[in-house]
Write an enzyme that holds these catalytic residues in place. Structure first.
Site, mmCIF file in Angstrom:
data_model
loop_
_atom_site.group_PDB
_atom_site.id
_atom_site.type_symbol
_atom_site.label_atom_id
_atom_site.label_comp_id
_atom_site.label_asym_id
_atom_site.label_seq_id
_atom_site.Cartn_x
_atom_site.Cartn_y
_atom_site.Cartn_z
ATOM 1 N N ASP A 157 13.461 -16.820 -5.659
ATOM 2 C CA ASP A 157 13.107 -17.654 -6.818
ATOM 3 C C ASP A 157 14.332 -17.986 -7.657
ATOM 4 O OD1 ASP A 157 10.362 -17.649 -6.166
ATOM 5 O OD2 ASP A 157 10.055 -15.740 -7.183
ATOM 6 N N LYS A 165 0.879 -21.573 -3.340
ATOM 7 C CA LYS A 165 -0.463 -21.191 -3.819
ATOM 8 C C LYS A 165 -1.356 -22.432 -3.895
ATOM 9 C CE LYS A 165 1.073 -17.059 -6.217
ATOM 10 N NZ LYS A 165 2.530 -17.268 -6.100
ATOM 11 N N GLY A 201 4.993 -7.698 -6.224
ATOM 12 C CA GLY A 201 4.829 -6.912 -7.447
ATOM 13 C C GLY A 201 5.628 -5.621 -7.416
ATOM 14 N N GLY A 209 11.333 -9.962 -5.186
ATOM 15 C CA GLY A 209 12.192 -11.004 -5.716
ATOM 16 C C GLY A 209 13.299 -10.465 -6.587
ATOM 17 N N ARG A 210 13.022 -10.359 -7.899
ATOM 18 C CA ARG A 210 14.079 -10.046 -8.874
ATOM 19 C C ARG A 210 14.809 -8.749 -8.605
ATOM 20 N NH1 ARG A 210 10.067 -11.069 -13.769
ATOM 21 N NH2 ARG A 210 8.633 -10.509 -12.067
HETATM 22 O O1 3DU Z 1 8.297 -10.049 -9.334
HETATM 23 P P1 3DU Z 1 9.284 -10.485 -8.300
HETATM 24 O O2 3DU Z 1 10.539 -11.078 -8.864
HETATM 25 O O3 3DU Z 1 9.558 -9.402 -7.282
HETATM 26 O O4 3DU Z 1 8.662 -11.721 -7.475
HETATM 27 C C1 3DU Z 1 7.409 -11.685 -6.881
HETATM 28 C C2 3DU Z 1 7.169 -12.973 -6.158
HETATM 29 O O5 3DU Z 1 5.859 -12.977 -5.609
HETATM 30 C C3 3DU Z 1 7.256 -14.221 -7.006
HETATM 31 O O6 3DU Z 1 7.729 -15.272 -6.184
HETATM 32 C C4 3DU Z 1 5.844 -14.494 -7.438
HETATM 33 O O7 3DU Z 1 5.613 -15.851 -7.693
HETATM 34 C C5 3DU Z 1 5.074 -14.034 -6.187
HETATM 35 N N1 3DU Z 1 3.726 -13.557 -6.434
HETATM 36 C C6 3DU Z 1 3.463 -12.533 -7.294
HETATM 37 O O8 3DU Z 1 4.388 -11.971 -7.891
HETATM 38 C C7 3DU Z 1 2.142 -12.103 -7.476
HETATM 39 C C8 3DU Z 1 1.126 -12.665 -6.809
HETATM 40 O O9 3DU Z 1 -0.093 -12.224 -6.972
HETATM 41 C C9 3DU Z 1 1.419 -13.678 -5.909
HETATM 42 C C10 3DU Z 1 2.736 -14.087 -5.748
#
Ligand code: 3DU
Length: 216
Positions: free
Chosen positions: A9, A60, A169, A190-191
């Site tokens: 992202d 989505k 998550g 992601g992050r």
């Molecule tokens: O929180 P993170 O940076 O690790 O990113 C999680 C990714 O997964 C991000 O692209 C978000 O849009 C996606 N995602 C969720 O976090 C939760 C969901 O229920 C579905 C998709």
């Protein structure tokens, strides 16, 4: 046996490519969504293809069947290997995504329950189970379920059985990699990876944990 999937992202295409390339050896797939595609354009899918990892389109998708089909056609024509759609739109709309994915030899995943706190406003009281049931009935390849609520992954496993569960998550949103790994076929991160001082190192650390779980 879970896959490690990077949620890329980032907004700057050069930076995104750099991170994807540097982490590639530790990854099983890369998920691209609105942030990068809206910033860089759909062409980035072809640019990233030579990294050699499956690319998942996280749009989505949540429209009427005809629009879903048109979106899915664009996604797979662009070079994606899988698509994520919403399930609350109902059977015909989900089937449009699944059918399009399978026509291209790709996969379709249905969001059963989201990972953020606010998700429980609507993804509760049995709704996620209903969506997961619909995903199975529509022959989707799997569902998306929250790493922030492992007990919900367990509940949804009872519905989808051998179909795949991919789980976002982990890390920044509070989900615990080691707790979630035994429950799913893929973790989406992601992050915690791309926001680390050394993304390649962070991805390698996570991949080592994934591999430990695979061999245990
Ligand atoms: O929180 P993170 O940076 O690790 O990113 C999680 C990714 O997964 C991000 O692209 C978000 O849009 C996606 N995602 C969720 O976090 C939760 C969901 O229920 C579905 C998709």
């Amino acid at each position: 046996m879970a896959d490690l999937i990077l949620a890329l992202d980032l907004l700057d295409p050069m930076h995104a490519r750099e991170v994807a390339e540097s982490c590639a050896a530790s990854l099983d797939a890369i998920k691209l969504g609105y942030p990068l595609i809206l910033s860089a354009g759909l062409g980035i899918v072809r640019d990233l293809a030579d990294i050699g990892l499956p690319l998942i389109a996280d749009f989505k998708v949540a429209d009427i069947p005809n629009t879903n089909r048109l979106i899915a056609d664009q996604v797979f024509s662009a070079g994606f290997d899988a698509i994520i759609c919403h399930g609350f739109t109902g059977r015909d709309a989900v089937e449009a995504c699944v059918d399009a994915a399978h026509a291209y030899g790709g996969e379709c995943f249905v969001v059963a329950e989201m990972s953020h706190p606010g998700a429980l406003s609507f993804f509760s009281r049995g709704v996620a189970e209903q969506i997961a049931t619909l995903a199975v009935e529509c022959r989707a390849d799997g569902i998306i379920a929250p790493a922030t609520r492992p007990e919900r992954i367990r509940a949804l496993r009872g519905v989808v059985r051998s179909r795949k569960i991919y789980s976002p998550g982990i890390g920044t949103q509070g989900g615990d990699l080691k707790k979630v790994l035994p429950l799913v076929e893929g973790v989406i991160v992601g992050r915690t990876i791309y926001g680390a001082a050394d993304p390649a190192h962070e991805a390698a650390v996570m991949a080592a944990i994934v591999n430990d779980e695979r061999s245990s």
